[in-house]
Design a protein around this motif. Structure first.
Motif, PDB file in Angstrom:
ATOM      1  N   ASN A  50     -74.993  28.046  -3.215  1.00 55.27           N
ATOM      2  CA  ASN A  50     -74.279  28.302  -1.966  1.00 55.27           C
ATOM      3  C   ASN A  50     -74.469  29.777  -1.640  1.00 55.27           C
ATOM      4  OD1 ASN A  50     -72.144  29.111  -0.154  1.00 55.27           O
ATOM      5  ND2 ASN A  50     -71.160  27.148  -0.563  1.00 55.27           N
ATOM      6  N   SER A  51     -75.122  30.057  -0.540  1.00 57.11           N
ATOM      7  CA  SER A  51     -75.451  31.445  -0.206  1.00 57.11           C
ATOM      8  C   SER A  51     -74.216  32.266   0.114  1.00 57.11           C
ATOM      9  CB  SER A  51     -76.416  31.480   0.983  1.00 57.11           C
ATOM     10  OG  SER A  51     -75.808  30.900   2.121  1.00 57.11           O
ATOM     11  N   ASN A  52     -73.109  31.622   0.430  1.00 57.06           N
ATOM     12  CA  ASN A  52     -71.898  32.366   0.755  1.00 57.06           C
ATOM     13  C   ASN A  52     -71.165  32.864  -0.480  1.00 57.06           C
ATOM     14  OD1 ASN A  52     -72.156  32.204   3.520  1.00 57.06           O
ATOM     15  ND2 ASN A  52     -70.923  30.351   3.698  1.00 57.06           N
ATOM     16  N   ASP A  53     -70.913  31.954  -1.404  1.00 57.49           N
ATOM     17  CA  ASP A  53     -70.091  32.340  -2.549  1.00 57.49           C
ATOM     18  C   ASP A  53     -70.855  32.397  -3.867  1.00 57.49           C
ATOM     19  OD1 ASP A  53     -68.421  29.069  -2.716  1.00 57.49           O
ATOM     20  OD2 ASP A  53     -70.435  29.682  -3.324  1.00 57.49           O
ATOM     21  N   GLY A  54     -72.153  32.056  -3.832  1.00 60.13           N
ATOM     22  CA  GLY A  54     -72.971  32.156  -5.029  1.00 60.13           C
ATOM     23  C   GLY A  54     -72.771  31.034  -6.021  1.00 60.13           C
ATOM     24  N   SER A  55     -71.971  30.047  -5.685  1.00 58.97           N
ATOM     25  CA  SER A  55     -71.775  28.938  -6.618  1.00 58.97           C
ATOM     26  C   SER A  55     -73.072  28.172  -6.787  1.00 58.97           C
ATOM     27  CB  SER A  55     -70.650  28.020  -6.144  1.00 58.97           C
ATOM     28  OG  SER A  55     -70.894  27.555  -4.836  1.00 58.97           O
ATOM     29  N   THR A  56     -73.272  27.655  -7.981  1.00 57.96           N
ATOM     30  CA  THR A  56     -74.549  27.038  -8.311  1.00 57.96           C
ATOM     31  C   THR A  56     -74.376  25.668  -8.964  1.00 57.96           C
ATOM     32  OG1 THR A  56     -74.587  28.158 -10.446  1.00 57.96           O
ATOM     33  CG2 THR A  56     -75.713  29.258  -8.614  1.00 57.96           C
ATOM     34  N   TYR A  57     -75.459  24.946  -8.944  1.00 57.77           N
ATOM     35  CA  TYR A  57     -75.549  23.640  -9.606  1.00 57.77           C
ATOM     36  C   TYR A  57     -76.887  23.600 -10.338  1.00 57.77           C
ATOM     37  CZ  TYR A  57     -76.843  18.728 -10.077  1.00 57.77           C
ATOM     38  OH  TYR A  57     -77.274  17.524 -10.571  1.00 57.77           O
ATOM     39  N   TYR A  58     -76.883  23.008 -11.533  1.00 57.95           N
ATOM     40  CA  TYR A  58     -78.119  22.831 -12.287  1.00 57.95           C
ATOM     41  C   TYR A  58     -78.197  21.409 -12.832  1.00 57.95           C
ATOM     42  CZ  TYR A  58     -78.643  27.917 -12.382  1.00 57.95           C
ATOM     43  OH  TYR A  58     -78.795  29.225 -12.031  1.00 57.95           O
ATOM     44  N   LEU A  59     -79.395  20.860 -12.793  1.00 63.17           N
ATOM     45  CA  LEU A  59     -79.675  19.613 -13.491  1.00 63.17           C
ATOM     46  C   LEU A  59     -79.513  19.867 -14.987  1.00 63.17           C
ATOM     47  CD1 LEU A  59     -80.918  16.702 -13.102  1.00 63.17           C
ATOM     48  CD2 LEU A  59     -83.145  17.790 -13.468  1.00 63.17           C
ATOM     49  N   ASP A  60     -78.925  18.911 -15.693  1.00 65.53           N
ATOM     50  CA  ASP A  60     -78.647  19.140 -17.112  1.00 65.53           C
ATOM     51  C   ASP A  60     -79.882  19.572 -17.897  1.00 65.53           C
ATOM     52  OD1 ASP A  60     -76.104  16.528 -17.605  1.00 65.53           O
ATOM     53  OD2 ASP A  60     -75.974  18.587 -16.850  1.00 65.53           O
ATOM     54  N   SER A  61     -81.017  18.988 -17.597  1.00 71.25           N
ATOM     55  CA  SER A  61     -82.213  19.252 -18.397  1.00 71.25           C
ATOM     56  C   SER A  61     -82.788  20.653 -18.190  1.00 71.25           C
ATOM     57  CB  SER A  61     -83.288  18.206 -18.100  1.00 71.25           C
ATOM     58  OG  SER A  61     -83.692  18.271 -16.758  1.00 71.25           O
ATOM     59  N   VAL A  62     -82.304  21.373 -17.196  1.00 70.28           N
ATOM     60  CA  VAL A  62     -82.821  22.735 -16.959  1.00 70.28           C
ATOM     61  C   VAL A  62     -81.789  23.811 -17.253  1.00 70.28           C
ATOM     62  CG1 VAL A  62     -84.357  21.805 -15.178  1.00 70.28           C
ATOM     63  CG2 VAL A  62     -82.225  22.958 -14.500  1.00 70.28           C
ATOM     64  N   LYS A  63     -80.576  23.397 -17.574  1.00 67.11           N
ATOM     65  CA  LYS A  63     -79.531  24.384 -17.870  1.00 67.11           C
ATOM     66  C   LYS A  63     -79.959  25.255 -19.046  1.00 67.11           C
ATOM     67  CE  LYS A  63     -75.548  21.791 -16.126  1.00 67.11           C
ATOM     68  NZ  LYS A  63     -74.303  21.055 -16.486  1.00 67.11           N
ATOM     69  N   GLY A  64     -79.755  26.555 -18.894  1.00 62.16           N
ATOM     70  CA  GLY A  64     -80.139  27.502 -19.931  1.00 62.16           C
ATOM     71  C   GLY A  64     -81.583  27.950 -19.848  1.00 62.16           C
ATOM     72  N   ARG A  65     -82.384  27.274 -19.018  1.00 58.77           N
ATOM     73  CA  ARG A  65     -83.791  27.658 -18.868  1.00 58.77           C
ATOM     74  C   ARG A  65     -84.099  28.151 -17.457  1.00 58.77           C
ATOM     75  NH1 ARG A  65     -87.670  23.910 -19.217  1.00 58.77           N
ATOM     76  NH2 ARG A  65     -86.363  22.168 -18.522  1.00 58.77           N
ATOM     77  N   PHE A  66     -83.467  27.575 -16.469  1.00 60.13           N
ATOM     78  CA  PHE A  66     -83.712  27.938 -15.074  1.00 60.13           C
ATOM     79  C   PHE A  66     -82.516  28.729 -14.536  1.00 60.13           C
ATOM     80  CE2 PHE A  66     -86.667  24.142 -13.816  1.00 60.13           C
ATOM     81  CZ  PHE A  66     -87.474  24.429 -14.906  1.00 60.13           C
TER      82      PHE A  66
END
Length: 126
Positions: A50-66
């Motif tokens: 979210n460009s406003n508040d910087g909140s993010t989402y990650y696919l489980d398989s990429v968490k910690g890498r992306f």
């Protein structure tokens, strides 16, 4: 319009940084997402911000890498991809959706992103 770039060929364990630049609109009030697709499979949401508040989402398989980040001054969103694996091989697309229609931030298919850029190929060799 959205312009994705930064794909390429890397060995497993390597890194790439994808960029998604906007033209004709600003990222204010938008959620920008990265999706990937392999031929014969459905696309999947990798990460979004979210460009406003910087909140993010990650696919489980990429968490910690992306890591996804946004430079609103440049209307560009980046996807830093580290420790790449062969299963990350895909065409990566960026897309935008008005943030009010994608709250809380997610790109797991619950929202329909309306604006799409062209893809950039990421190939990870083993």
């Amino acid at each position: 319009q959205l312009q994705a770039s930064g794909g390429g060929l890397v060995q497993a364990g390597g890194s790439l940084r994808l960029s998604c630049a906007a033209s004709g609109f600003t990222y204010d009030d938008y959620v920008i997402g990265w999706f990937r697709q392999v031929p014969g499979k459905e696309s999947e949401g990798v990460s979004c911000i979210n460009s406003n508040d910087g909140s993010t989402y990650y696919l489980d398989s990429v968490k910690g890498r992306f890591t996804i980040s946004s430079d609103n001054a440049k209307d560009t969103v980046y996807l830093q991809m580290n420790n790449l694996k062969p299963e990350d091989t895909a065409v990566y697309y960026c897309a935008a959706e008005y943030s009010a229609l994608a709250d809380p931030v997610a790109c797991d298919g619950r929202y329909e992103f309306d604006s799409w850029g062209q893809g950039t190929q990421v190939t990870v060799s083993s």
